[in-house]
Design a protein around this motif. Sequence first.
Motif, short mmCIF file in Angstrom:
data_model
loop_
_atom_site.label_atom_id
_atom_site.label_comp_id
_atom_site.label_asym_id
_atom_site.label_seq_id
_atom_site.Cartn_x
_atom_site.Cartn_y
_atom_site.Cartn_z
N PHE A 1 0.75 -1.36 -0.04
CA PHE A 1 -0.07 -0.02 -0.22
C PHE A 1 1.01 1.04 -0.12
CE2 PHE A 1 0.73 -1.21 4.34
CZ PHE A 1 1.17 -0.02 5.06
N TRP A 2 0.33 2.33 -0.26
CA TRP A 2 1.06 3.57 -0.42
C TRP A 2 0.86 4.36 0.60
CZ3 TRP A 2 3.58 5.08 -5.07
CH2 TRP A 2 3.99 6.39 -4.95
N LEU B 1 6.01 8.42 5.71
CA LEU B 1 7.24 8.31 4.88
C LEU B 1 8.42 9.28 5.59
CD1 LEU B 1 5.87 8.65 1.40
CD2 LEU B 1 7.20 6.88 2.51
N ARG B 2 7.88 10.50 6.04
CA ARG B 2 8.70 11.42 6.84
C ARG B 2 9.25 10.92 8.11
NH1 ARG B 2 6.38 17.46 4.69
NH2 ARG B 2 6.86 17.16 2.52
N LYS B 3 8.18 10.42 8.66
CA LYS B 3 8.82 9.97 10.23
C LYS B 3 9.83 9.03 10.21
CE LYS B 3 6.53 7.87 13.97
NZ LYS B 3 5.34 7.28 14.77
N ASN B 4 9.79 7.84 9.16
CA ASN B 4 10.62 6.96 9.04
C ASN B 4 11.65 6.87 7.93
OD1 ASN B 4 9.29 5.31 11.12
ND2 ASN B 4 7.81 5.14 9.64
N VAL C 1 9.25 1.62 -4.56
CA VAL C 1 10.07 1.24 -3.43
C VAL C 1 9.95 2.30 -2.51
CG1 VAL C 1 11.63 0.04 -2.33
CG2 VAL C 1 10.98 -0.71 -4.67
N ALA C 2 9.53 2.25 -1.33
CA ALA C 2 9.51 3.40 -0.33
C ALA C 2 11.08 3.39 -0.06
CB ALA C 2 8.67 3.08 0.98
N PRO C 3 11.59 4.51 0.63
CA PRO C 3 12.89 4.61 1.03
C PRO C 3 13.13 3.55 2.34
CG PRO C 3 12.17 6.82 0.87
CD PRO C 3 11.04 5.87 0.69
N GLN C 4 12.22 3.14 2.96
CA GLN C 4 12.36 2.41 3.97
C GLN C 4 12.75 0.91 3.47
OE1 GLN C 4 10.05 4.28 3.94
NE2 GLN C 4 10.61 5.84 5.44
N GLY C 5 12.54 0.61 2.15
CA GLY C 5 12.80 -0.65 1.58
C GLY C 5 11.46 -1.65 1.38
#
Length: 481
Positions: free
Chosen positions: A275-276, A282-285, A346-350
Motif C-alpha cells: 500500500f502507499w 514516510l517522513r517519520k521513518n 519502493v519506499a525509502p524504508q525498503g
Amino acid sequence: MVHTCVVAGCRNRRTPGTTLSFYRFPRDPERKQRWIAAVNREGWAPNDGSRLCSTHFISEMKEPGALEILDKQEARVEAANALLFLQGQGRSVVGDRGQEEHPEEREQEATVEGSASSSLSTDEDDDDDDDDDDEYMSDSKKGKFAHTSDAAVNFDDILRALKKENQTLRESVDKMSLSENSLRNDAEKVKFYTGLPNYFVLETVMWLLAPHMDGMKTVKLSKFQQLLLTLMRLRLDLRNQDLAYRFGVKVGTVTRTVHQMVNIMSSTLVPTAVFWPSRAELRKNLPAALRASHPDCAVIVDCFMVPFEEPVSRGNQQQQQQQQRVVASSQGVGTTHNVLKYLIGVAPQGVVTFVSKGVLGNVSDKSLAEGCGFLCKLLPGDVVLASRNLDIDDSVAARGALFKIAVSSPLADTSSETVSVQRHVERVISMVKHRYAMLTGPVESPFTTVSERTSNLSTFDKIVQVACALNNLCISAAPLE
C-alpha cells in the motif's frame, strides 16, 4: 493307499471292513533286520510302502518272549520321547542303549499301538499314508508354538521397544513430510520452502487467508497444504507435476489450487501488505541517507522485466506486434516481444508500495507509467527518485510532484547517498526475485492469460504482486542506508 503284506506267501490286503492291522518296518537297524529275516524273501529290501499284517504277530502276542518285552519297553520310551517333544520340553528320554532318539524318529514311533504292536508303527484305519505325513507336520508346528508360548518372555519389554520404534518412525515421517508439524520448529525449512523468515509469519498468513478458503473443495489437501503448495510454486518455481508427486495429488489439483490461492492472496494479502503510505509516515521513518538531500522523497521507481514462453495473446499477436513496433520506433526503444515489463515503486524504508500490471516489453517506460495508475498516487510536493531517465518528468510535474534522477558524477564519493539511492530499487527487485524464483521466468503461458474480466490482471500479474506482498512481510527487506 491299498497295502499288501510283504511276507512270502501272504496275500492279506488292506480293504474296507477288515480287522487286520498293517505295520511299518521299524527304523532301528537291528529290529528292522530281524523283520526282514522274518519276511523270508531272498535279496529283498523294504521301502516306505512295505507293510506286515497283524496275523504274523498273533502267536507271539499270546506268549511274549523276552525279545518282545524288550521291544515293548523301547516302544514306550520312544512314545514318551515323542510326547515330550510335542510338549516342547526340549529334552528326550534315553533308551536302553543310552542313545537319544532323533525328533523325526520320535514322531514316527509315536504311532505305536501299545497293546499289540510292541515296537511297531501302524497305519490302522487311515485313509492313506500321506495323511500321516501331514499330521506329523501339523503336530511339529504345534510343538514349536507350544515351546514359544511356554518360554518365559517379558512382553512388557517387547511392548515398550515397539512403542519406541513406532515413535521414532513417526518422527522420521513427520520430518520428511510437508505438514505443519514438520515446519513448526524448523525456521530454515520454512525459509527454504516459503521464503518467509519463520513459522510465526507463515502462521499469520495462514490465519489471514483461512476464512477465504472455505469455498475451495480439495479432499486430499488441507488449507495449510494448499497454502504451502502455492508458496513452494512461487518460491522454488517447481513444475506442477513435481508438486503433484510431493503432495500425492493429480496435476489438475495442483493447477487449480495454485490459481485459486493466488486469487485469494491477491485480493486479501496484497491490499494489506502493499500500500502507499501517508506522507507523515514516510517522513517519520525516512532513512538518514535522504533526510538532508531529499526529505520529501515519496518513492523510488524503476522497471523490471520477466521473460515468458509464448506471446500473451495468440489471436491478435501480429496486430499487437505491429502496433508496438510503431510505438517502439517512435520512442527509440528496442523491440522486445517475449518479456513482461513491470513498474515497481519502493519506499525509502525498503518496502514495495506499488506494482503495475505487466505489459509487453517493447512498451515504453513512459507509456507504462502513465497507464498503470502510478501517477495517481502522487501528491503535490512529492519527490520521485529513479536511477535512470524514465522520461516521465512532464507526467510527474502534472501532478505537482518532482522527478529526479539520482546519478553520481565521476568525482563523487562512491559512498554518498546518491549512489545508495541509485542501487536501492535494484536491491529490492533482486531480493524479491531471489526470494521467489518464479519471477525470474520464463513464465508459462497459462499464467499470462487474464484470469478475471473485472480486474484485467493475468494470473502472473497477481503472482508478482503477491511476491512483493510476501517480501514486505519479511523483516527489514532492504533499508536505504
